[in-house]
Structure formats: structure tokens, C-alpha cells
Write an enzyme that holds these catalytic residues in place. Structure first.
Site, mmCIF file in Angstrom:
data_model
loop_
_atom_site.group_PDB
_atom_site.id
_atom_site.type_symbol
_atom_site.label_atom_id
_atom_site.label_comp_id
_atom_site.label_asym_id
_atom_site.label_seq_id
_atom_site.Cartn_x
_atom_site.Cartn_y
_atom_site.Cartn_z
ATOM 1 N N LYS A 120 -4.626 -11.309 61.955
ATOM 2 C CA LYS A 120 -5.691 -11.490 60.963
ATOM 3 C C LYS A 120 -6.943 -10.710 61.357
ATOM 4 O O LYS A 120 -7.534 -10.010 60.537
ATOM 5 C CB LYS A 120 -6.018 -12.968 60.787
ATOM 6 C CG LYS A 120 -7.058 -13.235 59.694
ATOM 7 C CD LYS A 120 -7.307 -14.719 59.501
ATOM 8 C CE LYS A 120 -8.122 -15.282 60.631
ATOM 9 N NZ LYS A 120 -8.536 -16.685 60.398
ATOM 10 N N ASP A 138 -6.543 -15.619 55.414
ATOM 11 C CA ASP A 138 -7.082 -16.807 56.069
ATOM 12 C C ASP A 138 -6.773 -18.024 55.208
ATOM 13 O O ASP A 138 -5.984 -17.941 54.257
ATOM 14 C CB ASP A 138 -8.590 -16.650 56.306
ATOM 15 C CG ASP A 138 -9.387 -16.674 55.002
ATOM 16 O OD1 ASP A 138 -8.779 -16.580 53.911
ATOM 17 O OD2 ASP A 138 -10.622 -16.792 55.060
#
Length: 217
Positions: A120, A138
Site C-alpha cells: 500500500k 486502504d
């Protein structure tokens, strides 16, 4: 959800916010990298308060490394998990200096090899600092993608792969920011604010909160 709906969703999000970007404050790829590492399980507001004190004093790998782990902790101790994060930031600074000449690499594998950097974080840096069409999933993006029917998936990797497959090319570079901001401020976890949602008539969520029908476009 069909391609026509998906295109219209992103067209409207673009119309509402033509130049989206992260809410983390930074001026260089390195500052962004540090801010994103610090943002894990923390708010952007909280991270910005800490980096507003840190970056004027140390905003390069060499300068932060000179602070040492103990010194760095003093600047970021208001952030959750600050001790682990201090250790990771010191480690990534050392690795950047030793392996990359003090520069943030543009390759995913090199980014993910840095302490405290996962997929991420690498996606955020590649997208925001270098303009790559990556999508960092997310909790907000995961929720929006599943709730709307835009790109349903059982885990973040499934959602990321689905988004990369179905988001029209013209929107792919900014899709990450549109979706995260939409999830943060409109399509909230506990109670989505459907009454002020620009894509409410395109969303396939069955439990929408009460709202007036959107105007005919």
C-alpha cells in the site's frame, strides 16, 4: 456494475475535484515516503502535525539518520506506534543511503524492500510522487469499492487488481485519491452521507441512507 456506470462515476468525481491529491503534507518524494510510513493506523492530520515539526529540522535521509532513533521519537511521539515507526524510518533512511544514493527508488520491489514499506505504501509513493497509475487500497477504498459495486473483492489485493482492471484508463492515475476522499468524507463507514453523494444514483448499495432523488443530468 457495467463499464458505462463506472465511467460516469469517475467522470463525476473528476468534475467535483479535477486535481485530487493526498492530504499528507510533503515537498519531496522522501518526505512523502516518511509521511506515509508514519500514517499507518494514524490520521493524516496527526501525521501532518508531527512532520510540521520534523521536516524543518530533518527532511533528508542523512538528516533524519543523524537524529538517531531516540531523537526521531521526540518528533513523532504523538503518533500511534511511534517507537516502531521510528525504528522503521531510521532503517529505511540507512537503506536509501546505502543502496539508492539517498534517493527514493521508483521501482515497486525496491520500495517494498525498505523497512516499514508494504504494498500500500509503495503504491501511494509510486502514484503520488511519481505519477504511476497505481491504486493503494486502504480501508476507505476497500469499503467504497465493495459498497458501491465498483470493484468488489474479499481482500485489499483482490480489490486493487479489480480496480486496475475496470477503472477507465483516463481516470486511473487519480482514481486512488478520488476514492479515498469519497470514502473519508461522504461514503463513511458507519453512516454514508448518501444525501450529498454525487454518484448516489449509480451506486449499487442497497442500504442507502434517505435522500432526495438526484437531479436529472
Amino acid at each position: 456494475m457495467n463499464p458505462v456506470k463506472r465511467h460516469e462515476i469517475f467522470r463525476r468525481l473528476r468534475d467535483a475535484n479535477p486535481a485530487p491529491t493526498t492530504e499528507l503534507r510533503y515537498t519531496t518524494p522522501f518526505e512523502l515516503l516518511v509521511a506515509v510510513v508514519l500514517s499507518a493506523q494514524a490520521t493524516d492530520v496527526g501525521v501532518n502535525k508531527a512532520t510540521a515539526r520534523l521536516f524543518p529540522v530533518a527532511h533528508t535521509p542523512q538528516a533524519i539518520l543523524a537524529l538517531g532513533e531516540t531523537g526521531l521519537r521526540e518528533y513523532i511521539k504523538t503518533i500511534g506506534l511511534y517507537q516502531t515507526k521510528a525504528k522503521n524510518v531510521i532503517g529505511l533512511c540507512r537503506q536509501l543511503i546505502e543502496q539508492h544514493g539517498g534517493e527514493v527508488p521508483r521501482e515497486r520491489e525496491a520500495l517494498e524492500a525498505l523497512p516499514g514499506v508494504g504494498r500500500k505504501t509503495a503504491n501511494v509513493v509510486l502514484n503520488t510522487a511519481f505519477g504511476e497509475p497505481t491504486i493503494a487500497v486502504d480501508t476507505h477504498i476497500f469499503r467504497v469499492a465493495n459498497r458501491t459495486g465498483l470493484a468488489p473483492g474479499k481482500n485489499v489485493l483482490q480489490v486493487e487488481r479489480k480496480l486496475l482492471k475496470v477503472v477507465p484508463e483516463e481516470f486511473k492515475r487519480d482514481a486512488h485519491h478520488w476514492l479515498i476522499l469519497h470514502g473519508r468524507y461522504v461514503c463513511k463507514a458507519r453512516k454514508p452521507e448518501c444525501g450529498r453523494c454525487a454518484i448516489v444514483d449509480l451506486c449499487e448499495y442497497k442500504a442507502k441512507t434517505p435522500f432526495d432523488p438526484p437531479p436529472v443530468r
